[in-house]
Design a protein around this motif. Structure first.
Motif, PDB file in Angstrom:
ATOM      1  N   VAL A  97       0.855  -1.196   0.000  1.00 16.93           N
ATOM      2  CA  VAL A  97       0.000   0.000   0.000  1.00 16.93           C
ATOM      3  C   VAL A  97       0.890   1.246   0.000  1.00 16.93           C
ATOM      4  N   SER A 118       2.535   1.579  -3.488  1.00 10.38           N
ATOM      5  CA  SER A 118       1.585   1.981  -4.529  1.00 10.38           C
ATOM      6  C   SER A 118       1.208   3.448  -4.418  1.00 10.38           C
ATOM      7  N   SER A 119       1.133   3.943  -3.174  1.00  5.08           N
ATOM      8  CA  SER A 119       0.703   5.327  -2.989  1.00  5.08           C
ATOM      9  C   SER A 119       1.889   6.296  -2.979  1.00  5.08           C
ATOM     10  N   MET A 160      -5.376  -4.803   0.529  1.00 11.20           N
ATOM     11  CA  MET A 160      -5.281  -3.917  -0.641  1.00 11.20           C
ATOM     12  C   MET A 160      -6.647  -3.333  -0.984  1.00 11.20           C
ATOM     13  N   TYR A 177      -7.711  -0.483   1.298  1.00  9.29           N
ATOM     14  CA  TYR A 177      -7.034   0.776   0.982  1.00  9.29           C
ATOM     15  C   TYR A 177      -7.256   1.210  -0.470  1.00  9.29           C
ATOM     16  N   SER A 178      -8.200   0.605  -1.141  1.00  9.47           N
ATOM     17  CA  SER A 178      -8.411   0.918  -2.551  1.00  9.47           C
ATOM     18  C   SER A 178      -9.621   1.817  -2.734  1.00  9.47           C
ATOM     19  N   SER A 179      -9.554   2.660  -3.765  1.00  9.40           N
ATOM     20  CA  SER A 179     -10.713   3.494  -4.076  1.00  9.40           C
ATOM     21  C   SER A 179     -11.619   2.809  -5.093  1.00  9.40           C
ATOM     22  N   LEU A 180     -11.189   1.657  -5.583  1.00  7.74           N
ATOM     23  CA  LEU A 180     -11.998   0.913  -6.545  1.00  7.74           C
ATOM     24  C   LEU A 180     -13.001   0.030  -5.787  1.00  7.74           C
ATOM     25  N   PHE A 189      -8.884  -6.315  -6.257  1.00  8.99           N
ATOM     26  CA  PHE A 189      -7.534  -6.845  -6.029  1.00  8.99           C
ATOM     27  C   PHE A 189      -7.580  -8.344  -5.760  1.00  8.99           C
ATOM     28  N   PHE A 194      -6.825  -6.728 -13.809  1.00 15.91           N
ATOM     29  CA  PHE A 194      -7.067  -5.555 -12.962  1.00 15.91           C
ATOM     30  C   PHE A 194      -7.684  -4.421 -13.770  1.00 15.91           C
ATOM     31  N   GLN A 246       1.686   3.907   8.217  1.00 16.20           N
ATOM     32  CA  GLN A 246       1.470   4.579   6.935  1.00 16.20           C
ATOM     33  C   GLN A 246       1.858   6.051   7.033  1.00 16.20           C
ATOM     34  N   SER A 275      -2.747   8.204   4.567  1.00 15.89           N
ATOM     35  CA  SER A 275      -2.224   7.255   3.581  1.00 15.89           C
ATOM     36  C   SER A 275      -2.725   7.593   2.195  1.00 15.89           C
ATOM     37  N   GLY A 276      -2.016   7.036   1.207  1.00 12.08           N
ATOM     38  CA  GLY A 276      -2.564   7.064  -0.150  1.00 12.08           C
ATOM     39  C   GLY A 276      -3.416   5.804  -0.296  1.00 12.08           C
ATOM     40  N   VAL A 277      -3.683   5.400  -1.532  1.00 14.48           N
ATOM     41  CA  VAL A 277      -4.454   4.179  -1.755  1.00 14.48           C
ATOM     42  C   VAL A 277      -3.621   3.163  -2.526  1.00 14.48           C
ATOM     43  N   ALA A 278      -4.149   1.945  -2.556  1.00  8.91           N
ATOM     44  CA  ALA A 278      -3.385   0.850  -3.135  1.00  8.91           C
ATOM     45  C   ALA A 278      -3.370   0.864  -4.655  1.00  8.91           C
ATOM     46  N   ASP A 279      -4.430   1.384  -5.283  1.00 11.11           N
ATOM     47  CA  ASP A 279      -4.446   1.332  -6.746  1.00 11.11           C
ATOM     48  C   ASP A 279      -3.638   2.481  -7.316  1.00 11.11           C
ATOM     49  N   PRO A 280      -2.691   2.173  -8.176  1.00 14.21           N
ATOM     50  CA  PRO A 280      -1.734   3.190  -8.634  1.00 14.21           C
ATOM     51  C   PRO A 280      -2.331   4.245  -9.554  1.00 14.21           C
ATOM     52  N   TYR A 281      -3.515   3.993 -10.130  1.00 16.95           N
ATOM     53  CA  TYR A 281      -4.062   4.939 -11.098  1.00 16.95           C
ATOM     54  C   TYR A 281      -5.019   5.934 -10.455  1.00 16.95           C
ATOM     55  N   SER A 282      -5.182   5.812  -9.172  1.00 17.36           N
ATOM     56  CA  SER A 282      -6.181   6.626  -8.496  1.00 17.36           C
ATOM     57  C   SER A 282      -5.547   7.763  -7.715  1.00 17.36           C
ATOM     58  N   THR A 342      -6.465   9.296  -4.802  1.00 22.28           N
ATOM     59  CA  THR A 342      -7.307   9.239  -3.610  1.00 22.28           C
ATOM     60  C   THR A 342      -6.413   9.157  -2.390  1.00 22.28           C
ATOM     61  N   LYS A 345     -12.254   7.965   2.591  1.00 25.84           N
ATOM     62  CA  LYS A 345     -11.428   8.116   1.389  1.00 25.84           C
ATOM     63  C   LYS A 345     -11.855   9.371   0.634  1.00 25.84           C
TER      64      LYS A 345
END
Lengths: 173, 274
Positions: free
Chosen positions: A20, A23-24, A63, A66-69, A74, A116, B52, B127-134, B136, B173
Motif C-alpha cells: 500500500v 503503490s501510494s 489492498m 485501501y483501494s478506491s476501486l 484486487f 485488474f 502509513q 495514507s494514499g491508496v493501493a491502486d496506482p491509477y487513483s 485518492t 477516502k
C-alpha cells in the motif's frame, strides 16, 4: 504448528501494508513495484496452492480496504492470476529453473494487469456498484426468483397431470 | 497409470482450492457491501495508520531532498543573477510595509476556518491508496464524526481539493480533484455565473468542461463550486483559469485550470459538513 499460521499471516499483512505504501508513493519506480505479485510468483513456484490462496485472500483484503476501486478487485485479480500461473507452472514450466521463474513472473505481471484493468474499467463503464449494492434492485431480483419458481412449480404440476413428459422425482406421481 | 492418477489428483486439489478461494472472496465482497466488514476495515486502518503516516512522511522528505538536490544548480545560477539585480534595484521599504499590513488584513478576512459559518471537521491524511491509477487519499475521520459520502474536502484556506467517496469506521477516502473519476459542478465568478463541470485529468490537473459556447470565460477567472451538488456548499474556491480551448466543431468549450494549492503537499484538510 498453529504459530506458523499466525506468523505467516503477520508476514502477509506486513507485506500488504508495505505494498500500500509503495503503490501510494509519489516516486514512479516505487509506485510500479508490485511486492505482492513477486511473492505470489515465488509461492506458486515453491509452495502449495492452498498457501497461495491464503496469501492472496489476506493480502487482497488489505489492498481492497485501501483501494478506491470497488471492493474485491484486487482479490479477484490476484486469484485469477494465481490460477493461470499455477496451471502454467504445473503443465509447462515445471523444472523450477531460473528462466521458468522469470517467464512465469513476466506472464504474471501481464495477466494481473490485464485482469485488474479489465475489471476496474468494466465496473467504471457499467457503474457496477450502483446495481450490485442497491437493495431495491437486489430485492426485485429476489421477488423475480420467487415468482419464477412458484410459476414453474405450478406449471410442472399441471403438465405432469396431463402428460408423462416430466419425471416427478420426490413427488407422488 | 500412476502418473495419470497423480495428475487427476492434482487437478481435483487445484480446482477445489480455486473454488474455495473464489467462495471466500465472494463472501468477503458480500460482507463488505452489506457493511458487516466495516469494523474490521476500520480496525485495519487504525492499526496501520501510524506505519502509513510514518512512511508517508519519510517518502515526502525523500522527495523534497531529491527535488532540492536537482534544483541546486539552478538555484546557484539564479542566486548570482538575483544578487546582481539587487545591486541595481531600489527597494521601497515603506511601500512593502504598507503592503504587508494590507496582506494581514486580507488574510484575516479570508481566514476560512475561523470566520466561515460552515461546520467542518479537521482531518489528517494518513495514507494514499493501493491502486496506482487513483488520486485518492485516506483521512483519519469517519462515520462517528458525522461524515457522509459526497462531502467537500478543503484545505485550511478553503480551497476545494476533493470530496468523500467512502466513509468508514474511523477513516474515509477522499477522491482528489485531479482524479479522472472526479467531477464537481462549478461556476465562474463572473456576472454570467457561467456553469460547467470540473473534471480531473489523469492525476496531473483538472479542467472545466461543458461550458456553453455563448458563455463568457477568460484566462484568470476564478472557479468556485456552484452548490448544485447536495453535500457541497457553493462558492468554495477551486482554481483559476489558465487557458480556454474552443473547437469549431464542438458545442462546448473547455477551460484548462491552474490549481491554487499543490495536491502533492497536502497533510491536513477540513471536511465541510453542510
Amino acid at each position: 504448528m498453529w504459530y506458523k499460521y499466525i506468523l505467516w499471516s503477520i508476514v502477509i499483512i506486513l507485506a500488504a501494508a508495505g505494498q500500500v505504501f509503495l503503490s501510494s508513493s509519489q516516486n514512479a519506480i516505487m509506485a510500479n513495484f508490485d511486492l505482492l505479485l513477486i511473492i505470489l510468483v515465488l509461492l506458486v513456484n515453491l509452495s502449495s496452492f492452498e498457501r497461495v490462496i491464503w496469501f492472496l485472500v489476506l493480502s487482497g483484503v488489505i489492498m481492497d480496504i485501501y483501494s478506491s476501486l470497488p471492493f474485491g478487485i484486487f482479490m479477484v485479480s490476484y486469484l485469477l492470476t494465481a490460477i493461470i500461473l499455477e496451471a502454467l507452472f504445473k503443465n509447462f514450466f515445471t523444472n523450477r529453473s531460473f528462466y521458468s521463474l522469470l517467464i512465469i513472473g513476466s506472464i504474471g505481471v501481464l495477466v494481473y494487469n490485464l485482469f485488474f484493468l479489465s475489471f476496474s474499467g468494466l465496473i467504471y463503464y457499467l457503474g457496477g456498484s450502483e446495481y450490485f449494492t442497491n437493495w431495491r434492485y437486489l430485492g426485485a431480483i429476489g421477488w423475480q426468483l420467487v415468482n419464477v419458481v412458484i410459476f414453474l412449480a405450478l406449471a410442472f404440476l399441471f403438465i405432469n397431470y396431463l402428460s408423462k413428459r416430466f419425471k416427478p422425482v420426490f413427488l407422488h406421481s | 497409470m500412476s502418473r495419470l492418477r497423480n495428475r487427476t489428483k492434482f487437478m481435483n486439489k487445484f480446482f477445489k482450492s480455486a473454488i474455495v478461494g473464489l467462495v471466500i472472496i465472494a463472501v468477503l465482497i458480500f460482507l463488505h457491501f452489506i457493511g458487516w466488514l466495516g469494523p474490521v476495515e476500520g480496525l485495519a486502518v487504525r492499526i496501520f495508520s501510524p506505519l502509513q503516516q510514518g512512511t508517508r512522511a519519510v517518502s515526502g522528505q525523500g522527495k523534497s531532498f531529491y527535488d532540492s538536490w536537482l534544483k541546486k544548480k539552478d538555484l546557484l545560477a539564479e542566486n548570482s543573477q538575483l544578487r546582481e539585480q539587487l545591486k541595481s534595484n531600489q527597494i521601497d521599504v515603506s511601500r512593502i510595509k504598507a503592503l504587508q499590513e494590507e496582506n494581514e488584513l486580507l488574510k484575516k478576512e479570508l481566514g476560512f476556518a475561523s470566520e466561515s459559518q460552515l461546520k467542518h471537521v479537521a482531518a489528517k491524511i494518513i495514507s494514499g491508496v493501493a491502486d496506482p491509477y487513483s488520486q485518492t487519499v485516506v483521512i483519519n475521520r469517519g462515520q462517528h464524526e458525522g461524515l457522509l459520502k459526497g462531502m467537500a474536502v478543503v484545505t485550511e484556506n478553503g480551497v476545494l481539493v476533493g470530496k468523500l467517496t467512502e466513509v468508514g469506521d474511523g477513516f474515509s477516502k477522499v477522491l482528489l480533484l485531479t482524479d479522472n473519476k472526479s467531477k464537481v459542478a462549478a461556476t465562474v465568478q463572473n456576472s454570467d455565473r457561467t456553469a460547467g463541470l470540473v473534471e480531473g485529468q489523469f492525476g496531473l490537473s483538472f479542467s472545466m468542461t461543458n461550458i456553453a459556447r455563448n458563455q463568457q470565460i477568460k484566462e484568470g477567472d476564478t472557479i468556485v463550486t456552484s452548490g448544485l451538488e447536495g453535500q457541497i456548499p457553493k462558492n468554495l474556491l477551486i482554481a483559476r483559469v489558465e487557458s480556454v480551448k474552443e473547437v469549431e466543431s464542438e458545442i462546448f468549450k473547455t477551460a484548462i485550470l491552474k490549481p491554487i494549492v499543490s495536491f502533492a503537499d497536502l497533510s491536513y484538510v477540513l471536511v465541510i459538513i453542510p
